[in-house]
Write a protein that holds these residues in place. Structure first.
Motif, short mmCIF file in Angstrom:
data_model
loop_
_atom_site.label_atom_id
_atom_site.label_comp_id
_atom_site.label_asym_id
_atom_site.label_seq_id
_atom_site.Cartn_x
_atom_site.Cartn_y
_atom_site.Cartn_z
N ALA A 331 0.86 -1.19 0.00
CA ALA A 331 0.00 0.00 0.00
C ALA A 331 0.89 1.23 0.00
N GLN A 332 0.39 2.30 -0.59
CA GLN A 332 1.08 3.58 -0.59
C GLN A 332 0.30 4.58 0.28
N TRP A 333 1.01 5.60 0.76
CA TRP A 333 0.41 6.57 1.66
C TRP A 333 0.81 7.99 1.24
N ARG A 345 8.27 15.00 12.78
CA ARG A 345 9.62 14.43 12.66
C ARG A 345 9.56 12.94 12.33
N GLN A 346 8.72 12.20 13.02
CA GLN A 346 8.63 10.76 12.77
C GLN A 346 8.13 10.46 11.35
N LEU A 347 7.18 11.26 10.88
CA LEU A 347 6.66 11.04 9.53
C LEU A 347 7.72 11.32 8.48
N LEU A 348 8.50 12.38 8.67
CA LEU A 348 9.56 12.68 7.72
C LEU A 348 10.63 11.58 7.70
N GLU A 349 10.94 11.04 8.86
CA GLU A 349 11.92 9.94 8.92
C GLU A 349 11.40 8.71 8.20
N LEU A 350 10.11 8.41 8.36
CA LEU A 350 9.53 7.25 7.67
C LEU A 350 9.49 7.49 6.16
N ALA A 351 9.17 8.72 5.75
CA ALA A 351 9.15 9.02 4.32
C ALA A 351 10.53 8.88 3.70
N GLN A 352 11.56 9.24 4.46
CA GLN A 352 12.92 9.08 3.97
C GLN A 352 13.30 7.62 3.88
N ALA A 353 12.82 6.81 4.83
CA ALA A 353 13.15 5.38 4.83
C ALA A 353 12.37 4.60 3.78
N PHE A 354 11.15 5.07 3.45
CA PHE A 354 10.28 4.36 2.51
C PHE A 354 9.77 5.33 1.43
N PRO A 355 10.66 5.90 0.65
CA PRO A 355 10.23 6.93 -0.32
C PRO A 355 9.32 6.38 -1.41
N LYS A 357 6.85 4.35 -0.83
CA LYS A 357 5.55 4.02 -0.26
C LYS A 357 4.89 5.16 0.50
N LEU A 358 5.65 6.16 0.90
CA LEU A 358 5.09 7.24 1.74
C LEU A 358 5.56 8.59 1.24
N ALA A 359 4.61 9.49 0.99
CA ALA A 359 4.88 10.90 0.66
C ALA A 359 4.27 11.77 1.74
N VAL A 360 5.05 12.65 2.33
CA VAL A 360 4.60 13.53 3.41
C VAL A 360 4.79 14.98 2.97
#
Length: 496
Positions: A331-333, A345-355, A357-360
């Protein structure tokens, strides 16, 4: 009827949340019903950015605010249809600022003074404009002193002799609490500062003032009207509301389909309706994925979130489940909004780790919000409490299936998918009850599993798109509340 809505914000002039949407769109629905409606807000710096024809009326007033007197001016702007007029209270020292209520994330130190003045200005405006309202409709804590002034300092004013005061609370969490010495700013006798009227645990509480002194109270969904009478959701004022339950009701907010409609929306890649959603929505999805740098994968469910990133909105629950979903699920977010620094901060870190699947996007952008509504498959709202919610109603119109916590207005508007509710036409999304990550993950799993069944999925999508959540559906309930209140107060009145 003549109706004057007093609010601290209204689209298209000034907005921080749903209050502005309601106070900027409900008047048009009331005007369609044949009423004359005015909206009065402060003349913030932001109002001059709209290119609307705002003009001074040449009307000035002076009111006491504590030990000083403060002057103000009235401005006017015609609405987009006959019967609707915007008024503005100009006082540049109070309102000519970058933000409406805060600076660098902290409330302005003089917010009490700013909105004491605004409430007095509303009363003076009625006198100066010769706009004698049948209904004076105040909204949220910033206008909580309007009903107080109507009952006290202006009780004998001829302009208010046949006026009923209605008070709407849009969110119980924001109450306008100030230290007790700020009572001196109000020009009211200290005798009103007691536990039954204006005092709340030693503080001046504007929201409580609105509840106690108004003639009728409403909030923005039937479920929330019940919830706020309980300790869990009443934020300390549940006892006050229970004591006034005979004049309290819940009326759902509406969506302006003139503004939020995939058939006409100029911001989206492909316009579509319920008949063409199966062709149009995938194009919007592909365009959104490309815009955000996500792989253009048609069969990966895309989960959209447009929200304040706060505890109320369940953002901490979301952050708790995202790592596992990003690591394990197909799934993508996309997440749009601003909020608590730790969540950001946590969302940006996750977006960096899973570019992939996640765009913030940590911003406020109505244009991107529209593209998310059109391009996402699911729209997630894991709120801890939600008075009404507008974004889930917008999502329904755009064929984006809401996934919501079973609370407040979300419970009033979203019917959980089952084969039975799909068959009877009521299903329009997915609901979950728990306030934890496991409950959120379970409902997302249900939704993503159904997404794999394309024919059933689009039946669910079309159910939501065919439902009417517009102001045309709910404005008559406001009209009914106004008339009932006038008849109760003035039995010989003819509130046409």
């Amino acid at each position: 009827m003549r109706i004057l809505l007093a609010s601290s914000e209204s689209v298209p002039f000034a907005k921080t949340g749903g209050l502005a949407d309601v106070c900027g769109t409900l008047p048009y629905a009331l005007a369609e019903l044949g009423h004359e409606v005015g909206i009065i807000i402060p003349a913030y710096r932001a109002i001059w950015c709209t290119a609307k024809p705002i003009r001074p009326l040449g009307l000035e007033f002076i009111v006491p605010v504590g030990s000083k007197t403060v002057s103000g001016q009235l401005l006017e702007c015609p609405g987009d249809v006959p019967g609707v007029t915007y008024y503005f209270v100009r006082q540049d020292y109070y309102y000519d600022r970058d933000e409406l209520y805060t600076v660098h994330g902290h409330d302005y130190a003089d917010n009490c003074e700013r909105f004491v003045f605004f409430c007095r200005a509303v009363m003076e405006a009625v006198r100066l404009l010769d706009f004698r309202p049948d209904i004076l409709h105040a909204n949220d804590w910033q206008t909580g002193l309007v009903p107080v002034y109507r009952r006290t300092l202006y009780a004998q004013a001829p302009e208010f002799q046949r006026t009923a005061c209605v008070f709407t609370v849009h969110n119980m969490a924001f109450q306008g609490e100030f230290w007790h010495w700020d009572m001196l700013l109000t020009d009211l006798d200290w005798s009103y500062f007691n536990w039954q009227q204006m005092e709340f645990y030693g503080k001046l509480n504007f929201l409580k003032c609105g509840f106690v002194f108004s003639d009728a109270i409403n909030t923005v969904s039937p479920r929330y009207a019940e919830e706020i009478q309980t300790p869990q959701f009443g934020c300390g004022l549940d006892g006050v509301l229970r004591s006034r339950r005979d004049v309290l009701r819940g009326i759902l907010n509406g969506v302006d389909y003139g503004a939020w409609n995939p058939v006409t929306d100029p911001e989206i890649a492909q316009n579509y309706d319920a008949d063409t959603v199966r062709e149009g929505k995938p194009r919007c999805k592909a365009a959104l994925q490309a815009e955000l740098g996500l792989p253009v994968e048609p069969r990966s469910p895309l989960v959209g979130i447009v929200s304040r990133l706060t505890y109320q909105k369940g953002s901490d629950i979301l952050v708790g489940v995202l790592p596992d979903w990003l690591a394990r699920e197909n799934a993508q977010w996309v997440i749009l909004g601003k909020g608590e620094p730790d969540v950001e901060r946590q969302l940006l870190e996750l977006a960096q780790a899973f570019p992939h699947k996640l765009a913030v996007r940590l911003e406020h952008s109505e244009a991107l919000a529209r593209r998310i509504q059109a391009g996402a498959d699911l729209f997630l709202m894991p709120s801890r409490f939600e008075p009404c919610g507008l974004t889930q109603l917008q999502a329904l119109k755009y064929g984006t299936v809401p996934v919501v916590r079973e609370i407040g207005g979300l419970a009033d508007t979203i019917t959980d998918y089952t084969p039975e509710t799909l068959a009877d036409g009521s299903a329009n999304g997915f609901r979950f009850a728990g306030e934890d990550g496991a409950s959120l993950s379970a409902v997302l799993r249900r939704a993503c599993d159904l997404y794999g069944d394309t024919d059933t999925w689009y039946r669910l999508v079309r159910n939501g798109m065919s439902q009417d959540w517009s102001w045309r559906r709910t404005a008559p309930q406001y009209e009914s509340m106004y008339r009932e209140t006038l008849r109760r107060l003035y039995p010989d009145a003819d509130p046409r």
